[in-house]
Each structure stands twice: as structure tokens, then as C-alpha cells.
Design a protein around this motif. Structure first.
Motif, PDB file in Angstrom:
ATOM      1  N   LEU A 105      63.550 -76.736  12.714  1.00  0.00           N
ATOM      2  CA  LEU A 105      63.057 -77.462  13.880  1.00  0.00           C
ATOM      3  C   LEU A 105      61.805 -76.786  14.438  1.00  0.00           C
ATOM      4  O   LEU A 105      60.845 -77.459  14.835  1.00  0.00           O
ATOM      5  N   ALA A 106      61.795 -75.453  14.464  1.00  0.00           N
ATOM      6  CA  ALA A 106      60.619 -74.729  14.948  1.00  0.00           C
ATOM      7  C   ALA A 106      59.417 -74.974  14.047  1.00  0.00           C
ATOM      8  O   ALA A 106      58.285 -75.116  14.532  1.00  0.00           O
ATOM      9  N   ALA A 107      59.637 -75.012  12.732  1.00  0.00           N
ATOM     10  CA  ALA A 107      58.542 -75.290  11.797  1.00  0.00           C
ATOM     11  C   ALA A 107      57.977 -76.691  12.030  1.00  0.00           C
ATOM     12  O   ALA A 107      56.757 -76.900  12.000  1.00  0.00           O
ATOM     13  N   TYR A 108      58.873 -77.657  12.262  1.00  0.00           N
ATOM     14  CA  TYR A 108      58.438 -79.022  12.567  1.00  0.00           C
ATOM     15  C   TYR A 108      57.634 -79.048  13.860  1.00  0.00           C
ATOM     16  O   TYR A 108      56.567 -79.686  13.941  1.00  0.00           O
ATOM     17  N   TYR A 109      58.120 -78.346  14.866  1.00  0.00           N
ATOM     18  CA  TYR A 109      57.454 -78.332  16.176  1.00  0.00           C
ATOM     19  C   TYR A 109      56.079 -77.670  16.080  1.00  0.00           C
ATOM     20  O   TYR A 109      55.107 -78.141  16.675  1.00  0.00           O
ATOM     21  N   ARG A 110      55.982 -76.584  15.321  1.00  0.00           N
ATOM     22  CA  ARG A 110      54.702 -75.889  15.157  1.00  0.00           C
ATOM     23  C   ARG A 110      53.633 -76.824  14.590  1.00  0.00           C
ATOM     24  O   ARG A 110      52.456 -76.760  14.999  1.00  0.00           O
ATOM     25  N   LYS A 111      54.008 -77.729  13.696  1.00  0.00           N
ATOM     26  CA  LYS A 111      53.033 -78.609  13.060  1.00  0.00           C
ATOM     27  C   LYS A 111      52.427 -79.612  14.037  1.00  0.00           C
ATOM     28  O   LYS A 111      51.398 -80.225  13.733  1.00  0.00           O
ATOM     29  N   LYS A 112      53.015 -79.767  15.206  1.00  0.00           N
ATOM     30  CA  LYS A 112      52.486 -80.694  16.203  1.00  0.00           C
ATOM     31  C   LYS A 112      51.234 -80.144  16.887  1.00  0.00           C
ATOM     32  O   LYS A 112      50.557 -80.874  17.608  1.00  0.00           O
ATOM     33  N   PHE A 113      50.925 -78.856  16.654  1.00  0.00           N
ATOM     34  CA  PHE A 113      49.840 -78.203  17.394  1.00  0.00           C
ATOM     35  C   PHE A 113      48.772 -77.705  16.427  1.00  0.00           C
ATOM     36  O   PHE A 113      49.020 -76.790  15.626  1.00  0.00           O
ATOM     37  N   ASN A 114      47.603 -78.290  16.522  1.00  0.00           N
ATOM     38  CA  ASN A 114      46.486 -77.913  15.657  1.00  0.00           C
ATOM     39  C   ASN A 114      45.635 -76.867  16.376  1.00  0.00           C
ATOM     40  O   ASN A 114      44.508 -77.124  16.799  1.00  0.00           O
ATOM     41  N   ILE A 115      46.200 -75.676  16.534  1.00  0.00           N
ATOM     42  CA  ILE A 115      45.511 -74.598  17.236  1.00  0.00           C
ATOM     43  C   ILE A 115      45.590 -73.324  16.389  1.00  0.00           C
ATOM     44  O   ILE A 115      46.446 -73.198  15.522  1.00  0.00           O
ATOM     45  N   PRO A 116      44.680 -72.373  16.648  1.00  0.00           N
ATOM     46  CA  PRO A 116      44.787 -71.092  15.946  1.00  0.00           C
ATOM     47  C   PRO A 116      46.073 -70.360  16.333  1.00  0.00           C
ATOM     48  O   PRO A 116      46.462 -70.354  17.514  1.00  0.00           O
ATOM     49  N   VAL A 117      46.706 -69.747  15.367  1.00  0.00           N
ATOM     50  CA  VAL A 117      47.871 -68.901  15.607  1.00  0.00           C
ATOM     51  C   VAL A 117      47.598 -67.547  14.978  1.00  0.00           C
ATOM     52  O   VAL A 117      47.324 -67.458  13.779  1.00  0.00           O
ATOM     53  N   VAL A 118      47.642 -66.502  15.802  1.00  0.00           N
ATOM     54  CA  VAL A 118      47.463 -65.133  15.326  1.00  0.00           C
ATOM     55  C   VAL A 118      48.846 -64.540  15.085  1.00  0.00           C
ATOM     56  O   VAL A 118      49.635 -64.387  16.014  1.00  0.00           O
ATOM     57  N   GLY A 119      49.153 -64.227  13.827  1.00  0.00           N
ATOM     58  CA  GLY A 119      50.425 -63.597  13.493  1.00  0.00           C
ATOM     59  C   GLY A 119      50.244 -62.101  13.344  1.00  0.00           C
ATOM     60  O   GLY A 119      49.278 -61.644  12.724  1.00  0.00           O
ATOM     61  N   ILE A 120      51.166 -61.324  13.906  1.00  0.00           N
ATOM     62  CA  ILE A 120      51.031 -59.864  13.904  1.00  0.00           C
ATOM     63  C   ILE A 120      52.280 -59.237  13.302  1.00  0.00           C
ATOM     64  O   ILE A 120      53.402 -59.535  13.732  1.00  0.00           O
ATOM     65  N   THR A 121      52.085 -58.373  12.317  1.00  0.00           N
ATOM     66  CA  THR A 121      53.189 -57.604  11.759  1.00  0.00           C
ATOM     67  C   THR A 121      52.715 -56.175  11.558  1.00  0.00           C
ATOM     68  O   THR A 121      51.552 -55.839  11.760  1.00  0.00           O
ATOM     69  N   GLY A 122      53.644 -55.312  11.174  1.00  0.00           N
ATOM     70  CA  GLY A 122      53.336 -53.897  10.974  1.00  0.00           C
ATOM     71  C   GLY A 122      54.541 -53.054  11.325  1.00  0.00           C
ATOM     72  O   GLY A 122      55.484 -53.513  11.972  1.00  0.00           O
ATOM     73  N   SER A 123      54.513 -51.812  10.898  1.00  0.00           N
ATOM     74  CA  SER A 123      55.641 -50.921  11.142  1.00  0.00           C
ATOM     75  C   SER A 123      55.658 -50.384  12.553  1.00  0.00           C
ATOM     76  O   SER A 123      56.717 -50.097  13.104  1.00  0.00           O
ATOM     77  N   VAL A 124      54.497 -50.219  13.155  1.00  0.00           N
ATOM     78  CA  VAL A 124      54.379 -49.647  14.491  1.00  0.00           C
ATOM     79  C   VAL A 124      53.366 -50.454  15.289  1.00  0.00           C
ATOM     80  O   VAL A 124      52.352 -50.894  14.753  1.00  0.00           O
ATOM     81  N   GLY A 125      53.641 -50.653  16.557  1.00  0.00           N
ATOM     82  CA  GLY A 125      52.627 -51.157  17.475  1.00  0.00           C
ATOM     83  C   GLY A 125      52.436 -52.649  17.531  1.00  0.00           C
ATOM     84  O   GLY A 125      51.433 -53.125  18.079  1.00  0.00           O
ATOM     85  N   LYS A 126      53.384 -53.435  17.013  1.00  0.00           N
ATOM     86  CA  LYS A 126      53.212 -54.897  17.043  1.00  0.00           C
ATOM     87  C   LYS A 126      53.081 -55.406  18.480  1.00  0.00           C
ATOM     88  O   LYS A 126      52.221 -56.233  18.780  1.00  0.00           O
TER      89      LYS A 126
END
Length: 470
Positions: A105-126
């Protein structure tokens, strides 16, 4: 909190195909305006998603959720009798797995918004990186960001449900601890640009090697198109080898190794940091209202993303000045006679060392007291990594080291083994440690409190604040 912010309204008729669900009770014309996995935090008009956990099965709270204002629920327990009794005519959607359905459902909802999304990952400091980036972008854009620790397989969907049409950009954490997890998060968030802060040993108990950790985290780039960009810490021994040729741009940030965005002339004073950011041969002086070399890294990637998003230097500086540390993340308290650095939210070897470096900076000229607890999920390397942190503490001239926990005693042993004059006091409980501290703390001391989330070191931080508050 376990619910997303108020979301754009969705009808059950839209929810059903998104989750591969079957309507077994109620009307498809009903609309929902939020999604929650916690029956105690239901909004009127919510869709309740009961999750089966180790201790509780959310299905037992469906009736409570409806009583609190929910208008629909997902369910993987399809018993006609209990449904009829607890929720006459309420919307029930049958799914194979409620957790998977939440993600769908979240994946479906995300597709409704044509905006930039910054995804952040890493071991420290997210989290601190996310806050710095969001602070910069907020100087020009309406930003949606991760709140709390909603960054995993349940949390990230709830974060995405907070998106609204008024948002210009989203900045979301994507935390993983096991194989295959990033692919699930990627489907949900679909970042248009991504950040990898570093590759450390957090979750090495599950992922076994730093190479495995890198391979799993690097999957965050899987949704980047030709207009996308991956921002990586160019000083990290693994990330600096990420190839720059491919379907998306790769931009490095750091203090060395010829990074695309780098910093020089770094100065710490009066709780703030100033530095000169250099990019393409041009430099600009910036200021952030916090200290620590690790925060310069956070600021550099925030500057890089601000430039990527078309922001001016003045806008970026204005955003940096609005940055604030979240609770229990290097919050500095100037109390009656002592200074407390509350960094009790969580810990791993790299963040421990960063916090000790901050203690050395803030406590310059004062007696430095570090209260450090176990770092969890380190597997077979746990004793060695704790010992190493203790040696580091001695090398940055910590004067008093109080440890809490069975593993943290190796921090004390590491400090004892190093050259220096550290007084060490190992304990097994917060209560024992604080009882000792009341006799140890002296006027003008600078005190650091840090440990893994499961060690509840905020208890010690709060006790110090209560004892020495003005």
C-alpha cells in the motif's frame, strides 16, 4: 509514534488492488485518511494494520482500533465468527500477510507523488544526516521527512503515508539489518537520489562482513535513473571505490581523497562549527550550529544536495543555521556547574568515537567524563570493538571512564591498556553506575553519556540533568 501523518484520502476500492486484498466485510466506498499499526494511536478515519510481532499479534486489537475511530482494517486471520462479533459491517480486507500488504500500500501511495525523494542509508549518522539535509532543503522547499525511527520495513511505509500534495520533496531514512531488506525498502520509497553515509560494522552480526553490508546498502541506488545521483562518503575505505560511470551520477563528499565536495579550515567554537566548503575549485564559508567533524560530513552532503536541487549558497547557509540535533543525539546541556553531552539514543563503534571526539572538543581544558554502555549486534567482533573504543577514549584524553554492561567492561580494559591516565569504573547496571557518579562528578566536569538503545542510557542522562539542573 507508529502512525503516519494525515495522508491524502484513499477509498477502499483503491486499497483493495494495491494490497491484493479481498473485501470480506463492509463497503468499498469507505475512505481512509491515515494508516496505523498501533491501536492506541488511531485517528478517526484510519486504516488499522495489525502486525504479528514476537510478543503481540495486532489482530487481537482490531476491536480496540475500531472503537478508537478506525474505519477499516487489514487482516490475515479470516474467522467469520470473531469478525461478526467485534465489528459489524466494518471494513475488513483479507490479505495473505499484513506486513507485506502495508508495504504494498505504501508503494502504491508513493507513486501518487511525482516529487524528488532523497533516500539515506549507512552504518552511522543516518538521522543526523537526514536532519541536516532536510534543514537545508526546507529553506526553499516544503519538505516531508522521516520522524522518530520510522525507517524500516514497518516504519518506512508509515513515513511515506505522510506525503501530501503540498510537499515538494521528501527526505527519508532507509535502515537495514538483514539480507534482502533494502530491496523491500526500495520498492516502497523509490528514491530519486540517494546518500550512503559510510560502511561500518553496525549489524555485522546479521550481515557478517563489511563487504556484505556495502552490497546490501548499495542497493539503495537501484531506483536511480539517468537524472538521479548517488552521494557517497569519499573518505570511507569502501565507498571511495564506488565507480563513477553508470546510469546515474556519483558525487563524493569528505575531507580528503579529492572528493567532489570537501571542507578545509574547520574551526569549532562556542557550540558551532565553521568551515570552507570547496567544490569545482570554488569555495564558500559556512557555519553550522553544532560541533564535531562528523557534522561537517553531514553538512557537506547537505550542501551537495542543495546544489543538486538548484539552491543558492545563501539559501543553503540559511538552512544549515536552522539545524537542530534531535533528543538524545548529542544534545549539550550547560547545567549547574557541569556540561552534559546526551548522546544516549544509540551507539556503534564509529559513533562512539565521534562522540568521544566531541567530548574532547567541548571539554577542552576541563575534566572529561565518559559514561559508555554496551554496543549491541556486533557478533563475534564485540569484545575487540569495545576494547578499541576504550583505547580511543584514552587517546583523546578522557579522564574518567564509567562503563555499563557486560561488553562495556572491555571498553574499560581497552582504556587501561592504552597509554594515559584514565580512571576506569566498570558496572553492570545503570543504577550502580549513577550511584558511583554522584560521588565522582566534580564542578566544571564535561560529561558524555552514550550506549546502544537497549541499554537505556537516557536514564543516566536524565538523572544527571535532574541532579545538576539550574
Amino acid at each position: 509514534m507508529r502512525f503516519g501523518r494525515q495522508m491524502e484520502t484513499l477509498s477502499i476500492s483503491k486499497v483493495l488492488p494495491a494490497v491484493d486484498g479481498e473485501l470480506i466485510c463492509g463497503s468499498a466506498e469507505v475512505a481512509v485518511n491515515s494508516v496505523s499499526t498501533n491501536s492506541k494511536e488511531i485517528r478517526n478515519g484510519a486504516l488499522f494494520v495489525p502486525i504479528k510481532g514476537e510478543k503481540f499479534d495486532g489482530h487481537a486489537f482490531i476491536g480496540e482500533a475500531f472503537a478508537a475511530g478506525a474505519v477499516a482494517t487489514l487482516t490475515s486471520e479470516h474467522y467469520a465468527g470473531p469478525i461478526a462479533v467485534r465489528c459489524k459491517n466494518k471494513v475488513h480486507i483479507k490479505v495473505a500477510d499484513t506486513k507485506v500488504a502495508l508495504q504494498q500500500l505504501a508503494a502504491y501511495y508513493r507513486k501518487k507523488f511525482n516529487i524528488p525523494v532523497v533516500g539515506i542509508t549507512g552504518s552511522v549518522g543516518k538521522t543526523s544526516t537526514k536532519e541536516m539535509i532536510a534543514s537545508v532543503l526546507a529553506a526553499r522547499f516544503n519538505v516531508h521527512k522521516t520522524t522518530g525511527n520510522l525507517n524500516g520495513q514497518i516504519g518506512l511505509p508509515l513515513t511515506m503515508f505522510g506525503l501530501k500534495r503540498s510537499h515538494d520533496v521528501a527526505v527519508v531514512e532507509m535502515g537495514i539489518s538483514e539480507f534482502g531488506e533494502m530491496e523491500k525498502l526500495l520498492t516502497i520509497a523509490k528514491p530519486t537520489c540517494a546518500v550512503i553515509t559510510n560502511i561500518g560494522v553496525t549489524h555485522i552480526e546479521n550481515l557478517h562482513t563489511k563487504e556484505n553490508i556495502f552490497n546490501e546498502k548499495f542497493k539503495i541506488a537501484g531506483s536511480l535513473g539517468k537524472d538521479g545521483c548517488l552521494f557517497v562518503n569519499g573518505d570511507d575505505e569502501i565507498l571511495r571505490n564506488v565507480p563513477k560511470s553508470g546510469d546515474f551520477r556519483v558525487v563524493t563528499f569528505g575531507l580528503k581523497n579529492n572528493c567532489d565536495f570537501t571542507a578545509r579550515d574547520i574551526a569549532f567554537e562556542d557550540g558551532k562549527t565553521t568551515f570552507e566548503a570547496v567544490h569545482n575549485g570554488k569555495s564558500q564559508r559556512f557555519e553550522i550550529p553544532t560541533i564535531g567533524e562528523h557534522n561537517v560530513y553531514n553538512a557537506l552532503v547537505a550542501i551537495a544536495i542543495g546544489r543538486f536541487m538548484g539552491m543558492s549558497e545563501a539559501q543553503i547557509q540559511a538552512g544549515l543555521l536552522q539545524f537542530k540535533n534531535l533528543d538524545m543525539r548529542q544534545n549539550v546541556y550547560h547545567l549547574r556547574g557541569v556540561t552534559l553531552i546526551d548522546d544516549s539514543y544509540n551507539a556503534n563503534p564509529d559513533s562512539m568515537k565521534s562522540a568521544l571526539a566531541v567530548l574532547a572538543q567541548i571539554g577542552r581544558g576541563k575534566r572529561k567524563v565518559a559514561i559508555l554502555a554496551d554496543m549491541l549486534e556486533l557478533g563475534d567482533m564485540a569484545e575487540e570493538l569495545h576494547f578499541d573504543v576504550g583505547a580511543f577514549a584514552a587517546n583523546v584524553d578522557v579522564d574518567v571512564l564509567v562503563t555499563v554492561g557486560g561488553l562495556a567492561k572491555f571498553i574499560a580494559k581497552g582504556a587501561d591498556s592504552a597509554k594515559g591516565n584514565v580512571a576506569t569504573y566498570p558496572f553492570l547496571s545503570n543504577e550502580e553506575a549513577f550511584a558511583c557518579l554522584k560521588g565522582l562528578i566534580q564542578p566544571e566536569d564535561c560529561i558524555l553519556v552514550k550506549g546502544s538503545r537497549g541499554m537505556h542510557m537516557e536514564e543516566i542522562a536524565r538523572a544527571v540533568i535532574s541532579l545538576y539542573k539550574k
